[in-house]
Design a protein around this motif. Structure first.
Motif, PDB file in Angstrom:
ATOM      1  N   ARG A 145      18.483  11.681 -26.635  1.00  0.00           N
ATOM      2  CA  ARG A 145      19.264  10.819 -25.768  1.00  0.00           C
ATOM      3  C   ARG A 145      19.264  11.728 -24.345  1.00  0.00           C
ATOM      4  NH1 ARG A 145      23.718   8.841 -30.206  1.00  0.00           N
ATOM      5  NH2 ARG A 145      22.365   7.366 -31.277  1.00  0.00           N
ATOM      6  N   VAL A 146      18.787  11.294 -23.385  1.00  0.00           N
ATOM      7  CA  VAL A 146      18.767  11.915 -21.935  1.00  0.00           C
ATOM      8  C   VAL A 146      19.819  11.432 -21.193  1.00  0.00           C
ATOM      9  CG1 VAL A 146      17.554  12.968 -20.308  1.00  0.00           C
ATOM     10  CG2 VAL A 146      16.287  12.376 -22.333  1.00  0.00           C
ATOM     11  N   ASP A 147      20.856  12.093 -21.155  1.00  0.00           N
ATOM     12  CA  ASP A 147      22.154  11.783 -20.193  1.00  0.00           C
ATOM     13  C   ASP A 147      21.894  12.258 -18.767  1.00  0.00           C
ATOM     14  OD1 ASP A 147      24.746  10.920 -19.250  1.00  0.00           O
ATOM     15  OD2 ASP A 147      25.678  12.431 -20.851  1.00  0.00           O
ATOM     16  N   LEU A 148      21.787  11.351 -18.004  1.00  0.00           N
ATOM     17  CA  LEU A 148      21.714  11.546 -16.692  1.00  0.00           C
ATOM     18  C   LEU A 148      23.052  11.411 -15.820  1.00  0.00           C
ATOM     19  CD1 LEU A 148      18.391  10.025 -15.826  1.00  0.00           C
ATOM     20  CD2 LEU A 148      18.566  12.407 -16.617  1.00  0.00           C
ATOM     21  N   ASP A 149      23.708  12.588 -15.703  1.00  0.00           N
ATOM     22  CA  ASP A 149      25.312  12.411 -15.364  1.00  0.00           C
ATOM     23  C   ASP A 149      25.311  12.872 -13.966  1.00  0.00           C
ATOM     24  OD1 ASP A 149      28.058  12.498 -15.314  1.00  0.00           O
ATOM     25  OD2 ASP A 149      28.180  14.168 -16.628  1.00  0.00           O
ATOM     26  N   PRO A 150      25.744  11.957 -13.036  1.00  0.00           N
ATOM     27  CA  PRO A 150      26.038  12.246 -11.525  1.00  0.00           C
ATOM     28  C   PRO A 150      27.090  13.184 -11.533  1.00  0.00           C
ATOM     29  CG  PRO A 150      25.539   9.758 -12.069  1.00  0.00           C
ATOM     30  CD  PRO A 150      25.502  10.325 -13.177  1.00  0.00           C
ATOM     31  N   GLN A 151      26.840  14.224 -10.773  1.00  0.00           N
ATOM     32  CA  GLN A 151      28.136  15.125 -10.380  1.00  0.00           C
ATOM     33  C   GLN A 151      28.573  14.510  -9.007  1.00  0.00           C
ATOM     34  OE1 GLN A 151      28.717  17.626 -12.663  1.00  0.00           O
ATOM     35  NE2 GLN A 151      27.741  15.783 -13.654  1.00  0.00           N
ATOM     36  N   ILE A 236      21.756  17.125 -16.467  1.00  0.00           N
ATOM     37  CA  ILE A 236      21.569  16.692 -17.668  1.00  0.00           C
ATOM     38  C   ILE A 236      21.949  17.396 -18.978  1.00  0.00           C
ATOM     39  CG2 ILE A 236      19.200  16.311 -19.169  1.00  0.00           C
ATOM     40  CD1 ILE A 236      17.488  16.378 -16.536  1.00  0.00           C
ATOM     41  N   ASP A 237      22.830  16.513 -19.521  1.00  0.00           N
ATOM     42  CA  ASP A 237      23.879  17.155 -20.433  1.00  0.00           C
ATOM     43  C   ASP A 237      22.965  17.228 -21.907  1.00  0.00           C
ATOM     44  OD1 ASP A 237      25.724  17.798 -21.992  1.00  0.00           O
ATOM     45  OD2 ASP A 237      27.048  16.072 -21.804  1.00  0.00           O
ATOM     46  N   PHE A 238      22.362  18.498 -21.895  1.00  0.00           N
ATOM     47  CA  PHE A 238      21.636  18.855 -23.249  1.00  0.00           C
ATOM     48  C   PHE A 238      22.572  19.139 -24.397  1.00  0.00           C
ATOM     49  CE2 PHE A 238      23.096  22.569 -20.586  1.00  0.00           C
ATOM     50  CZ  PHE A 238      23.692  23.212 -21.737  1.00  0.00           C
ATOM     51  N   ASN A 239      23.871  19.068 -24.176  1.00  0.00           N
ATOM     52  CA  ASN A 239      24.623  19.123 -25.286  1.00  0.00           C
ATOM     53  C   ASN A 239      24.863  17.924 -26.005  1.00  0.00           C
ATOM     54  OD1 ASN A 239      25.170  21.889 -26.328  1.00  0.00           O
ATOM     55  ND2 ASN A 239      26.467  22.202 -24.425  1.00  0.00           N
ATOM     56  N   GLN A 240      24.399  16.810 -25.319  1.00  0.00           N
ATOM     57  CA  GLN A 240      24.293  15.499 -26.194  1.00  0.00           C
ATOM     58  C   GLN A 240      23.390  15.477 -27.340  1.00  0.00           C
ATOM     59  OE1 GLN A 240      26.419  13.427 -25.936  1.00  0.00           O
ATOM     60  NE2 GLN A 240      27.165  13.396 -23.637  1.00  0.00           N
ATOM     61  N   ALA A 241      22.620  16.498 -27.393  1.00  0.00           N
ATOM     62  CA  ALA A 241      21.781  16.445 -28.527  1.00  0.00           C
ATOM     63  C   ALA A 241      22.257  17.443 -29.744  1.00  0.00           C
ATOM     64  CB  ALA A 241      20.415  17.279 -28.109  1.00  0.00           C
ATOM     65  N   ILE A 247      26.786   9.282 -27.970  1.00  0.00           N
ATOM     66  CA  ILE A 247      26.721   8.511 -26.466  1.00  0.00           C
ATOM     67  C   ILE A 247      27.130   6.936 -27.086  1.00  0.00           C
ATOM     68  CG2 ILE A 247      25.083   7.276 -24.983  1.00  0.00           C
ATOM     69  CD1 ILE A 247      23.597  10.241 -24.648  1.00  0.00           C
ATOM     70  N   ALA A 248      27.808   6.422 -26.007  1.00  0.00           N
ATOM     71  CA  ALA A 248      28.110   4.839 -26.154  1.00  0.00           C
ATOM     72  C   ALA A 248      26.808   4.185 -26.410  1.00  0.00           C
ATOM     73  CB  ALA A 248      28.732   4.633 -24.856  1.00  0.00           C
ATOM     74  N   SER A 249      26.868   3.339 -27.482  1.00  0.00           N
ATOM     75  CA  SER A 249      25.628   2.628 -27.783  1.00  0.00           C
ATOM     76  C   SER A 249      25.341   1.502 -26.780  1.00  0.00           C
ATOM     77  CB  SER A 249      25.978   1.728 -29.101  1.00  0.00           C
ATOM     78  OG  SER A 249      26.572   0.618 -29.097  1.00  0.00           O
ATOM     79  N   ALA A 250      24.099   1.003 -26.849  1.00  0.00           N
ATOM     80  CA  ALA A 250      23.713  -0.253 -25.927  1.00  0.00           C
ATOM     81  C   ALA A 250      24.540  -1.304 -26.406  1.00  0.00           C
ATOM     82  CB  ALA A 250      22.172  -0.470 -26.142  1.00  0.00           C
ATOM     83  N   TYR A 251      24.968  -2.111 -25.639  1.00  0.00           N
ATOM     84  CA  TYR A 251      25.903  -3.169 -25.557  1.00  0.00           C
ATOM     85  C   TYR A 251      27.228  -2.860 -25.877  1.00  0.00           C
ATOM     86  CZ  TYR A 251      21.159  -5.200 -25.906  1.00  0.00           C
ATOM     87  OH  TYR A 251      19.828  -5.416 -25.761  1.00  0.00           O
TER      88      TYR A 251
END
Length: 347
Positions: A145-151, A236-241, A247-251
């Motif tokens: 899950r690649v989290d693209l997190d705006p700073q 890119i929050d690599f620690n989400q792995a 991560i919040a699911s789709a929907y």
């Protein structure tokens, strides 16, 4: 109020207590509206959760000004994370046993049918946080899950630019990613993988992917764990792995005043949408029109080998592991978890 929900063995009756209770008072959205929303996107939300140990983010009093989540440091919040199956759960609510980084086990809710989602929504669950694993392989992730997190200083539009480059990189690696809004300012891209590797290996693979993106877009992407080093870039929050990070699911519904939702997207529409386009009222119509754009997450599975080769290349170039979150035990090969501005000079 009682709702009839179709299930694999026949219809279930799900009781909704106090259905008129305001959950998003500013918009006049009630508990019953939230439950009905999840049923309207049933195939999608269940596709995101099926057979996955899932933490429930519960807002039993609804979302209101000043409401806050409980934390490890302060458990007096108005909402909380439910990591263990609640007492008194119906017999159709199945569980999966997971182990946290501390070594403690827990039996988490493991949705297998839509009635479980409706039951959880009645408990005040707005956001579902599934692990990137499926029962019974709970120690082997099947998603990156690649989290693209705006700073600060960057926006959703900046995350979109990075997402397009990420897509190109994944295609070079023979992989496909599935984007979605986070329900906030960021973007998530899910990459389904074969469940043959450990959390440690999956995390290192994500670090290698993030580092390659940083090389290609050094002014727009960062993998720096410490906020003081990130600058105005997409982190890119690599620690989400890491194990137990979700991560919040789709929907899922996010606890925002407008009741925004995490919306699966097609790559072709990234440039034309904003997170505000998707909320609890607009998503059912969209879902009826386009279906589940994340259905492929459950049907595809790619090898991690290309990314693990990048891990080996980075290691040969002197690039090792990166810090884990502070609550994790010290991991082999991990650098010091010291904020650079507070680090003592080496003797």
């Amino acid at each position: 109020m009682e709702l009839t929900v179709d299930g694999p063995t026949g219809p279930r009756t799900v009781r909704v207590s106090n259905p008129s209770k305001p959950y998003f008072a500013e918009r006049g959205i009630t508990k019953a509206d939230v439950v009905r929303y999840f049923l309207s996107v049933g195939d999608g939300i269940l596709g995101a959760l099926r057979h996955r140990p899932t933490t429930l983010e519960r807002w039993p009093g609804g979302v209101f000004e000043g409401a806050k989540l409980s934390t490890r440091a302060d458990n007096r919040g108005d909402a909380f994370y439910q990591k263990r199956v609640p007492k008194g759960a119906p017999d159709y609510v199945e569980t999966a046993r997971v182990t946290f980084p501390s070594g403690r086990p827990a039996d988490e809710v493991c949705p297998t049918e839509l009635a479980v989602v409706a039951w959880a929504a009645n408990l005040g669950t707005l956001t579902f946080h599934p692990w990137p694993v499926r029962r019974p392989e709970v120690d082997h992730p099947d998603q990156l899950r690649v989290d693209l997190d705006p700073q600060p200083g960057t926006t959703f539009r900046d995350a979109v630019v990075v997402a397009h480059e990420l897509r190109a990189l994944l295609e070079e690696l023979g992989m496909t990613g599935f984007p979605k809004t986070s329900g906030g300012r960021g973007l998530h891209v899910y990459v389904p993988i074969e469940p043959r590797w450990t959390f440690v290996e999956a995390r290192r693979a994500l670090i290698a992917l993030a580092r390659e993106l940083e090389r290609r877009m050094p002014d727009q992407v960062t993998v720096n764990w410490w906020k003081e080093e990130r600058g105005e870039r997409i982190f890119i929050d690599f620690n989400q792995a890491a194990r137990d990070r979700t991560i919040a699911s789709a929907y899922s519904v996010r606890p925002t005043p407008r009741a925004l939702v995490s919306a699966p997207l097609g790559w072709s529409e990234l440039d034309d949408v904003t997170p505000d386009d998707f909320d609890i009222e607009s998503m059912p119509k969209r879902f009826a029109e386009v279906g589940d754009l994340h259905a492929g997450v459950a049907s595809e599975a790619y090898s991690l080998e290309p990314l693990l080769e990048m891990v080996a290349r980075d290691k040969a170039d002197g690039l090792g592991d990166l810090p884990y979150p502070p609550e994790y035990p010290k991991m082999a090969g991990e650098p010091k978890r010291v904020q650079p501005s507070r680090a003592r000079p080496e003797e």
